[in-house]
Design an enzyme around this catalytic site. Structure first.
Site, PDB file in Angstrom:
ATOM      1  N   ARG A   1       0.823  -1.215   0.000  1.00  0.00           N
ATOM      2  CA  ARG A   1       0.000   0.000   0.000  1.00  0.00           C
ATOM      3  C   ARG A   1       0.853   1.259   0.000  1.00  0.00           C
ATOM      4  O   ARG A   1       0.596   2.186  -0.774  1.00  0.00           O
ATOM      5  CB  ARG A   1      -0.952  -0.003   1.201  1.00  0.00           C
ATOM      6  CG  ARG A   1      -2.017  -1.093   1.100  1.00  0.00           C
ATOM      7  CD  ARG A   1      -2.803  -1.226   2.387  1.00  0.00           C
ATOM      8  NE  ARG A   1      -1.892  -1.573   3.477  1.00  0.00           N
ATOM      9  CZ  ARG A   1      -2.128  -1.376   4.765  1.00  0.00           C
ATOM     10  NH1 ARG A   1      -3.267  -0.831   5.154  1.00  0.00           N
ATOM     11  NH2 ARG A   1      -1.252  -1.727   5.668  1.00  0.00           N
TER      12      ARG A   1
ATOM     13  N   ASN B   1      -6.022  -2.845   2.244  1.00  0.00           N
ATOM     14  CA  ASN B   1      -6.007  -4.301   2.360  1.00  0.00           C
ATOM     15  C   ASN B   1      -7.437  -4.794   2.481  1.00  0.00           C
ATOM     16  O   ASN B   1      -8.293  -4.117   3.050  1.00  0.00           O
ATOM     17  CB  ASN B   1      -5.230  -4.741   3.604  1.00  0.00           C
ATOM     18  CG  ASN B   1      -3.736  -4.653   3.425  1.00  0.00           C
ATOM     19  OD1 ASN B   1      -3.224  -4.653   2.315  1.00  0.00           O
ATOM     20  ND2 ASN B   1      -3.016  -4.565   4.534  1.00  0.00           N
TER      21      ASN B   1
END
EC number: 3.6.1.7
Length: 95
Positions: free
Chosen positions: A20, A38
């Site tokens: 990320r 996520n």
């Protein structure tokens, strides 16, 4: 300049490898806005990208490999209508 929006589902070993944060850096560097998070299944990262089509494509190509330590098995891309709703690129909480 053609603007584009893509909704991605990236599957594989993509959590716990700074995916990320790395995607945020790549997106920001390419002028792409949106978000990444996520998924609670432990093996999926979801993202929405908006920006110039060429820049969005660069981020998608990066996502097919990911950062060091990632093992991307599949990237599902859903092209959606551009909305221009984002001011920046954010990391959202797990969903």
């Amino acid at each position: 300049m053609e603007m584009a929006r893509a909704h991605l589902f990236i599957r594989g070993k993509v959590q716990g490898v700074f995916f990320r944060q790395s995607m945020k850096e790549v997106a920001t560097r390419n002028g792409v806005r949106g978000w990444v998070r996520n998924r609670s299944d432990g093996r999926t990262v979801e993202a929405v990208l908006e920006g110039p089509r060429d820049a969005v494509l660069k981020v998608i190509e990066w996502a097919r490999v990911g950062p060091p330590g990632a093992r991307v098995e599949d990237v599902e891309v859903r092209w959606e209508e551009y909305k221009g709703e984002f001011q920046d690129f954010r990391i959202l909480p797990t969903f």
